[in-house]
Design an enzyme around this catalytic site. Structure first.
Site, PDB file in Angstrom:
ATOM      1  N   ARG A  93       1.144  -1.125   0.206  1.00 24.93           N
ATOM      2  CA  ARG A  93      -0.313  -0.047   0.119  1.00 24.93           C
ATOM      3  C   ARG A  93       0.704   0.880   0.099  1.00 24.93           C
ATOM      4  O   ARG A  93       0.393   2.270   0.499  1.00 24.93           O
ATOM      5  CB  ARG A  93      -0.864  -0.279   0.911  1.00 24.93           C
ATOM      6  CG  ARG A  93      -1.609  -1.416   1.151  1.00 24.93           C
ATOM      7  CD  ARG A  93      -3.060  -1.350   1.740  1.00 24.93           C
ATOM      8  NE  ARG A  93      -3.971  -1.876   2.461  1.00 24.93           N
ATOM      9  CZ  ARG A  93      -3.958  -3.001   2.738  1.00 24.93           C
ATOM     10  NH1 ARG A  93      -2.949  -3.149   3.369  1.00 24.93           N
ATOM     11  NH2 ARG A  93      -5.235  -3.672   2.333  1.00 24.93           N
TER      12      ARG A  93
ATOM     13  N   LYS B 175       1.772  11.017 -10.553  1.00 26.39           N
ATOM     14  CA  LYS B 175       0.756  10.632 -11.324  1.00 26.39           C
ATOM     15  C   LYS B 175       1.834   9.611 -12.008  1.00 26.39           C
ATOM     16  O   LYS B 175       2.924   9.187 -12.212  1.00 26.39           O
ATOM     17  CB  LYS B 175       0.677  11.855 -12.548  1.00 26.39           C
ATOM     18  CG  LYS B 175      -1.177  11.880 -12.249  1.00 26.39           C
ATOM     19  CD  LYS B 175      -1.434  11.968 -14.041  1.00 26.39           C
ATOM     20  CE  LYS B 175      -2.484  13.084 -13.603  1.00 26.39           C
ATOM     21  NZ  LYS B 175      -3.477  13.580 -15.072  1.00 26.39           N
TER      22      LYS B 175
ATOM     23  N   GLU C 285       6.070  18.305 -24.771  1.00 25.15           N
ATOM     24  CA  GLU C 285       5.310  18.913 -23.325  1.00 25.15           C
ATOM     25  C   GLU C 285       5.971  19.831 -23.058  1.00 25.15           C
ATOM     26  O   GLU C 285       5.091  20.469 -22.126  1.00 25.15           O
ATOM     27  CB  GLU C 285       5.410  17.318 -22.232  1.00 25.15           C
ATOM     28  CG  GLU C 285       4.763  16.444 -22.432  1.00 25.15           C
ATOM     29  CD  GLU C 285       4.095  16.715 -22.067  1.00 25.15           C
ATOM     30  OE1 GLU C 285       3.218  17.637 -21.756  1.00 25.15           O
ATOM     31  OE2 GLU C 285       3.286  15.157 -22.393  1.00 25.15           O
TER      32      GLU C 285
ATOM     33  N   LYS D  52       4.778  22.515 -13.547  1.00 27.66           N
ATOM     34  CA  LYS D  52       3.894  22.134 -12.815  1.00 27.66           C
ATOM     35  C   LYS D  52       4.295  21.443 -11.200  1.00 27.66           C
ATOM     36  O   LYS D  52       2.990  21.385 -10.585  1.00 27.66           O
ATOM     37  CB  LYS D  52       5.081  20.319 -13.615  1.00 27.66           C
ATOM     38  CG  LYS D  52       3.975  19.239 -12.960  1.00 27.66           C
ATOM     39  CD  LYS D  52       3.988  18.142 -14.436  1.00 27.66           C
ATOM     40  CE  LYS D  52       3.125  16.981 -13.413  1.00 27.66           C
ATOM     41  NZ  LYS D  52       3.613  15.540 -14.476  1.00 27.66           N
TER      42      LYS D  52
ATOM     43  N   GLU E 124      -5.448  15.490  -9.219  1.00 28.73           N
ATOM     44  CA  GLU E 124      -6.332  16.208 -10.072  1.00 28.73           C
ATOM     45  C   GLU E 124      -8.013  16.514  -9.677  1.00 28.73           C
ATOM     46  O   GLU E 124      -8.903  16.311 -10.910  1.00 28.73           O
ATOM     47  CB  GLU E 124      -6.357  15.387 -11.016  1.00 28.73           C
ATOM     48  CG  GLU E 124      -6.609  15.277 -12.685  1.00 28.73           C
ATOM     49  CD  GLU E 124      -6.310  15.061 -14.117  1.00 28.73           C
ATOM     50  OE1 GLU E 124      -4.918  15.553 -14.436  1.00 28.73           O
ATOM     51  OE2 GLU E 124      -6.597  13.950 -13.814  1.00 28.73           O
TER      52      GLU E 124
ATOM     53  N   ARG F 261      -5.058  21.634 -11.795  1.00 31.15           N
ATOM     54  CA  ARG F 261      -3.783  19.886 -12.180  1.00 31.15           C
ATOM     55  C   ARG F 261      -4.977  19.195 -13.887  1.00 31.15           C
ATOM     56  O   ARG F 261      -4.120  18.629 -14.538  1.00 31.15           O
ATOM     57  CB  ARG F 261      -4.105  18.717 -11.504  1.00 31.15           C
ATOM     58  CG  ARG F 261      -2.869  17.959 -12.128  1.00 31.15           C
ATOM     59  CD  ARG F 261      -2.561  17.149 -11.161  1.00 31.15           C
ATOM     60  NE  ARG F 261      -1.385  16.066 -11.640  1.00 31.15           N
ATOM     61  CZ  ARG F 261      -0.350  15.480 -11.041  1.00 31.15           C
ATOM     62  NH1 ARG F 261      -0.189  15.368  -9.586  1.00 31.15           N
ATOM     63  NH2 ARG F 261       0.811  14.882 -11.223  1.00 31.15           N
TER      64      ARG F 261
ATOM     65  N   ASN G 258      -3.327  18.550 -18.735  1.00 27.53           N
ATOM     66  CA  ASN G 258      -3.615  17.285 -19.887  1.00 27.53           C
ATOM     67  C   ASN G 258      -3.745  17.585 -21.227  1.00 27.53           C
ATOM     68  O   ASN G 258      -4.300  17.328 -22.509  1.00 27.53           O
ATOM     69  CB  ASN G 258      -4.997  16.515 -19.287  1.00 27.53           C
ATOM     70  CG  ASN G 258      -4.277  15.682 -18.449  1.00 27.53           C
ATOM     71  OD1 ASN G 258      -4.107  14.862 -17.789  1.00 27.53           O
ATOM     72  ND2 ASN G 258      -5.426  15.803 -17.002  1.00 27.53           N
TER      73      ASN G 258
ATOM     74  N   HIS H 242      -4.267  16.585 -24.804  1.00 24.93           N
ATOM     75  CA  HIS H 242      -3.665  14.934 -24.312  1.00 24.93           C
ATOM     76  C   HIS H 242      -5.238  13.794 -24.470  1.00 24.93           C
ATOM     77  O   HIS H 242      -5.402  12.533 -24.859  1.00 24.93           O
ATOM     78  CB  HIS H 242      -3.570  14.888 -22.889  1.00 24.93           C
ATOM     79  CG  HIS H 242      -1.928  15.296 -22.395  1.00 24.93           C
ATOM     80  ND1 HIS H 242      -1.240  15.999 -22.267  1.00 24.93           N
ATOM     81  CD2 HIS H 242      -1.248  13.953 -21.978  1.00 24.93           C
ATOM     82  CE1 HIS H 242      -0.598  15.967 -22.235  1.00 24.93           C
ATOM     83  NE2 HIS H 242       0.069  14.829 -21.788  1.00 24.93           N
TER      84      HIS H 242
ATOM     85  N   HIS I 167      -3.725  11.093 -26.555  1.00 23.44           N
ATOM     86  CA  HIS I 167      -3.938   9.757 -26.373  1.00 23.44           C
ATOM     87  C   HIS I 167      -4.288   8.804 -26.945  1.00 23.44           C
ATOM     88  O   HIS I 167      -4.691   7.858 -27.192  1.00 23.44           O
ATOM     89  CB  HIS I 167      -4.617   9.892 -24.617  1.00 23.44           C
ATOM     90  CG  HIS I 167      -3.402   9.788 -23.630  1.00 23.44           C
ATOM     91  ND1 HIS I 167      -4.250  10.321 -22.340  1.00 23.44           N
ATOM     92  CD2 HIS I 167      -2.032  10.651 -23.478  1.00 23.44           C
ATOM     93  CE1 HIS I 167      -3.167  10.557 -21.150  1.00 23.44           C
ATOM     94  NE2 HIS I 167      -2.385   9.962 -22.173  1.00 23.44           N
TER      95      HIS I 167
ATOM     96  N   HIS J 288       4.689  10.350 -27.321  1.00 22.89           N
ATOM     97  CA  HIS J 288       3.371  10.336 -26.658  1.00 22.89           C
ATOM     98  C   HIS J 288       3.891  12.360 -26.952  1.00 22.89           C
ATOM     99  O   HIS J 288       2.404  12.466 -27.024  1.00 22.89           O
ATOM    100  CB  HIS J 288       4.521  10.329 -24.900  1.00 22.89           C
ATOM    101  CG  HIS J 288       3.037  11.135 -24.461  1.00 22.89           C
ATOM    102  ND1 HIS J 288       1.406  11.074 -23.967  1.00 22.89           N
ATOM    103  CD2 HIS J 288       3.479  12.520 -23.547  1.00 22.89           C
ATOM    104  CE1 HIS J 288       1.510  11.705 -23.313  1.00 22.89           C
ATOM    105  NE2 HIS J 288       2.336  13.064 -23.058  1.00 22.89           N
TER     106      HIS J 288
END
Length: 379
Positions: free
Chosen positions: A125, A147, A189, A237, A247, A251, A255, A258, A262, A274
């Site tokens: 965990r 992330k 990016e 960032k 997020e 946040r 994206n 994206h 994606h 990417h």
């Protein structure tokens, strides 16, 4: 080409569920024990086969510092972000009796930092992880912010967790051997950060695009510009993540580009880099915002020009709309059947566009569609 070495490391602080530093500089291996701390006994170094020499150097240094260090070799690129590779890493941790006082170190690009972060988040965990990104994209994006995730056949990063690292070491010397198209894809990016939050980044890229596109044959002055771009991108960032780790609202602006990007990656079965997919995704989002009456034609053109200057694609094949639309509906920002996009009202002022009319989506696609399938060395 050799990176200049006379630079004091820069520390950028991220305040999340724990406060940690992103260290940007050169020859940073000596910083690693300080990030791990003296309570850690065992370290698993997760790395791709292509970075075996680098990972072994990290392992030997840790052994000399008194740690027990093991290696886990994973596939390159998106293949690493699978349930099978995740299980392989868990198996090593279990067989080596890793406890909550032990740690993981990731050495690699964005796929490795995503995977290693998720391994750390899920073992017992949650155990410590230190990220050592070796690509531009990983330095400015994947390794920072906590992330983590893996892919499934249904989509990218649909399984993951928020798990902040103990620290991040961005050693710019790692970029010396980075292939040209990996560097340029990483600039996708960087440019994204410019569009959503820091137009100075766009000005720097525009002014030095020819030099950056000439990678790896660059001068000391180009290294200085690249260093500034990395630091500015990470600072943005860090500021965003410090305000919204999970997020919930702010946040989401990270994206930008994206949702469509994606979708391209999934349709192309991750054959696109990417940053290249996000580049087209930003142009799509800009056209969508223009058609919705929120962004000027001039700002849309700025997208196309800045991205193209460094060699990033701004269009995608015109015969994939239904596949792309299906993939976009699996985007994490979607709510039920409603698509949600990060868009711009002007450069540096991001917002959201929720539930756009299907005709608007198709019209934006027509603006980025290329009659001939794109073939570039970015793919």
């Amino acid at each position: 080409m050799t990176a200049p070495s006379d630079q004091t490391p820069t520390r950028i602080t991220v305040r999340a569920e724990r406060t940690y530093d992103v260290v940007v500089g050169r020859q940073l291996l000596g910083e690693l024990p300080g990030l791990l701390g003296d309570k850690v006994a065992k370290v698993l170094i997760i790395h791709p086969e292509s970075l075996e020499t680098t990972a072994e150097a990290v392992r030997q240094d840790l052994i000399e510092q008194g740690y027990e260090a093991l290696l886990a070799v994973v596939p390159d690129a998106e293949t690493a972000k699978s349930a099978q590779v995740l299980e392989f890493c868990w198996q090593i941790l279990g067989q080596a009796d890793f406890t909550r006082s032990d740690a993981i170190v990731a050495v690699g690009g964005g796929t490795v930092t995503d995977l290693a972060g998720f391994v750390a988040a899920t073992w017992l965990r949650g155990i410590a992880v230190v990220q050592i990104p070796t690509t531009l994209l990983a330095m400015v994006d994947a390794a920072v912010g906590g992330k983590t995730g893996i892919n499934t056949p249904e989509g990218k990063n649909l399984v993951g967790a928020f798990h902040s690292p103990q620290g991040v070491l961005c050693d710019l010397n790692a970029l010396e051997t980075l292939p040209k198209w990996d560097l340029i894809a990483g600039l996708g990016e960087v440019i994204k950060i410019g569009f959503i939050a820091d137009p100075v980044i766009l000005d720097l890229v525009d002014a030095h695009a020819d030099d950056l596109a000439n990678w790896p044959n660059v001068t000391d002055s180009t290294w200085a510009v690249l260093t500034e771009l990395v630091q500015c991108s990470i600072q943005v960032k860090a500021d965003v993540v410090s305000q919204d780790l999970r997020e919930a609202s702010l946040r989401e602006i990270l994206n930008y580009g994206h949702t469509f990007g994606h979708a391209i990656e999934q349709v192309e079965r991750y054959g696109w880099r990417h940053g290249a997919a996000v580049s087209v995704g930003m142009v799509y989002a800009a056209e969508l915002a223009r058609l919705a009456g929120r962004l000027s034609e001039q700002d849309v053109q700025r997208h196309r020009e800045t991205l193209a200057k460094v060699g990033l694609p701004t269009s995608y094949r015109g015969d994939r709309w239904q596949q792309l639309l299906t993939a976009m509906h699996r985007d994490k920002k979607s709510r039920g059947s409603m698509l949600r996009f990060v868009v711009l009202d002007e450069i540096g002022k991001p917002g959201r566009l929720e539930g756009p009319d299907p005709s608007l989506l198709a019209s934006a696609y027509a603006e980025v569609a290329d009659a001939a399938p794109t073939t570039t060395t970015l793919l």
